[in-house]
Design an enzyme around this catalytic site. Sequence first.
Site, PDB file in Angstrom:
ATOM      1  N   ASN A 197       5.143  65.265  15.924  1.00  0.00           N
ATOM      2  CA  ASN A 197       6.235  64.317  15.676  1.00  0.00           C
ATOM      3  C   ASN A 197       5.916  63.477  14.448  1.00  0.00           C
ATOM      4  O   ASN A 197       4.908  62.771  14.427  1.00  0.00           O
ATOM      5  CB  ASN A 197       6.420  63.377  16.867  1.00  0.00           C
ATOM      6  CG  ASN A 197       7.352  62.218  16.520  1.00  0.00           C
ATOM      7  OD1 ASN A 197       8.556  62.401  16.413  1.00  0.00           O
ATOM      8  ND2 ASN A 197       6.800  61.034  16.302  1.00  0.00           N
ATOM      9  N   GLU A 198       6.743  63.572  13.421  1.00  0.00           N
ATOM     10  CA  GLU A 198       6.572  62.775  12.202  1.00  0.00           C
ATOM     11  C   GLU A 198       5.156  62.851  11.638  1.00  0.00           C
ATOM     12  O   GLU A 198       4.688  61.915  11.003  1.00  0.00           O
ATOM     13  CB  GLU A 198       6.958  61.305  12.459  1.00  0.00           C
ATOM     14  CG  GLU A 198       8.435  61.051  12.365  1.00  0.00           C
ATOM     15  CD  GLU A 198       8.784  59.569  12.306  1.00  0.00           C
ATOM     16  OE1 GLU A 198       9.933  59.251  11.979  1.00  0.00           O
ATOM     17  OE2 GLU A 198       7.916  58.717  12.600  1.00  0.00           O
TER      18      GLU A 198
ATOM     19  N   CYS B 123       7.230  58.751  18.864  1.00  0.00           N
ATOM     20  CA  CYS B 123       5.852  58.313  18.651  1.00  0.00           C
ATOM     21  C   CYS B 123       5.020  58.333  19.928  1.00  0.00           C
ATOM     22  O   CYS B 123       3.789  58.417  19.858  1.00  0.00           O
ATOM     23  CB  CYS B 123       5.839  56.922  18.037  1.00  0.00           C
ATOM     24  SG  CYS B 123       6.482  56.873  16.347  1.00  0.00           S
TER      25      CYS B 123
ATOM     26  N   GLU C 249      13.623  58.840  23.654  1.00  0.00           N
ATOM     27  CA  GLU C 249      12.239  58.367  23.595  1.00  0.00           C
ATOM     28  C   GLU C 249      12.102  57.179  24.529  1.00  0.00           C
ATOM     29  O   GLU C 249      13.010  56.355  24.638  1.00  0.00           O
ATOM     30  CB  GLU C 249      11.828  57.957  22.184  1.00  0.00           C
ATOM     31  CG  GLU C 249      10.412  57.385  22.162  1.00  0.00           C
ATOM     32  CD  GLU C 249       9.749  57.376  20.801  1.00  0.00           C
ATOM     33  OE1 GLU C 249       8.527  57.119  20.759  1.00  0.00           O
ATOM     34  OE2 GLU C 249      10.432  57.619  19.805  1.00  0.00           O
TER      35      GLU C 249
END
Length: 660
Positions: A378-379, A247, A49
């Site tokens: 994502n999440e 994120c 990331e």
Amino acid sequence: MKLKQLCLTGLAVTLLNFFAVAQTTNIITVKADKPYAEIQPTMWGVFFEDINLGADGGIYAELVKNRSFEFSKPLMGWKVEQNFFNEAAVTVLNRQGQNLANPRFARVTVNNSIAGTLSITNEGFRGMGIKKDLRYDFSVMYRQQTGNLKLHVEIIAGKNKILASGIVTTETTGETWKKQRISITANDTAQKAKMKIWFEGSGVIDMDMISLFPEDTWKKRPGGMRADMIQLLADMKPGFMRFPGGCIVEGFDLSERYKWKNTIGPIEERQLIINRWNYEFAHRPTPDYFQTFGLGFFEYFQLAEDIGASPLPILNCGMACQFNSAELVPLDQIDSYVQDAVDLIEFANGDANSKWGKVRADMGHPDPFNLKMLGIGNENWGPQYIERLQIFQKAIKEKYPNIKLVTSSGTDPNGERFDFLNGELRKMKVDIIDEHFYRRPEWFFENASRYDNYDRNGAKIFAGEYAGQSDKTVSVENKNNVRTAIAEAAFLTGLERNADVVVMASYAPLFAHVDGWQWTPDLIWVDNLRSAGTVNYQVQKLFATNKGTNAVPILFNNKILSGQDGLYASAVTDKNSKEIIIKIVNSSAAEKTTSYIIEGYKKLAPQATVAVLTGGAEEINTVNNPFNVMPVVSSTAVKGKKVDVVLKPFSFTVIKVGIK
């Protein structure tokens, strides 16, 4: 006299009892001929990331910050110096109507300039790391309508020590942009140098995409990756590489989400956006954190291929970060998001005659990237995620039924959110569920048996983000110490032992710059010149480079070894190298004497290899001391079918026995 004898006799008995306890041997049985699960090639991988200056200022080797003047403050990273007062000497213009991806450029007006008259200096990403005797490649796109100019390019250390210099002689181009390059060689090393351009002559010149790259990029690719950082990844032999996050896939809101189509094609046509870690943490503000996308999806796929990893791209599912804006795209407007996912598969796997396959081929990679899996979201969590995921799943599976979809179980490994998602995802019969674990070491020890009772026939598990938190999640005090690494190793034995359920695992985050981090702990720490794998990195590497092909039972008192006497273990066989590989953690502060009985083979190699990773609980590796805690390799005799090993306190040990 009798009393004295009785006392001495009692002392002797006590001492005998003490030594009997101290010398107790844990007998551990490995049923090497009873494989029950295949270890997937993807089992141990890396998750990249762009956080902690992971891309710009990290693996992307560009040394110039804000090279195209697209930051929210157009001259951020640049310093204008002049020995006269002329506010119009350096200005930033916007050609937005003509070039939406890269609208800004700098206009420099020069009048009889000599050394000391007018210059612009770039500070780099917390400085520029410069190596003695290394070549540096400078380039600039320019447009010059009038004048006769020379650009003096200098790399400077300290106040005015010139490490390298060269001259770019420009020419009149009218309205046409031209690219000019020179190479210069450094005469010394500097941790935090700068690049200065001073102007000689008279005229007006427009400048854009001002760049400086070291020669020694990964595979010597011009405009490529920082080699020492990539080498650490390659050394792990990862089975997969997840990218680009995290994120940043979601963005603070949907306008800042990651759009893969904006990250391919010519570098100067890739549209910069702010990095969502720019302002996330008040305790670590990073106002100069942007994404230039010199490292884009093509480069990610290429990098995964370079290090032998299966690519795992993650795409936005129509949801911004739910911790921030929680913005959603309406379901009746989600088609473009779904189309992006379908098009990405064609970009990766389509032949050179397909629309997106041709784009890949034109970028220099005619062969497919062999994409096998794709992450959706994502999440993300809640019913909003499920209803969007269902649309993606239907569209992708109809056109590409063999692509495995990685789906989100949210931010936590338990609780109402997790339970809801876990239930709904299994009803949807998804391929892979991504679970995340940012917890203290105690949690990892307690959950080493987490997957022992999971459904063997349902969705597979991706332990997509894990990291032991020495303090607490999001704490600036978190350290990559031996205690967290050993806890993670114990947990990973549980993943390996359950290889019929768990098919992938990766630590997160991957990289952090010592002067530019937002989140800790991290697997690899770097400064401008050096990089260091943490103790946690060494654990992950030991698992990844001793992966094996099949899980086999390893038992203590005929039970799975997961915490008894502070020990945690897993075992695999490798049909290619013809080895039995035992991984065992001693989580206690005392040595443990162990004896391994290997069943199933008539003859074993006479010597076993033993790699031991251990240290004081709070010990760490740093860029100043990168090899403080490292595996120590030795050999020990194999006596028939038995191997005896004394386990160090706070240790992770890998034992390899050859099969004759």
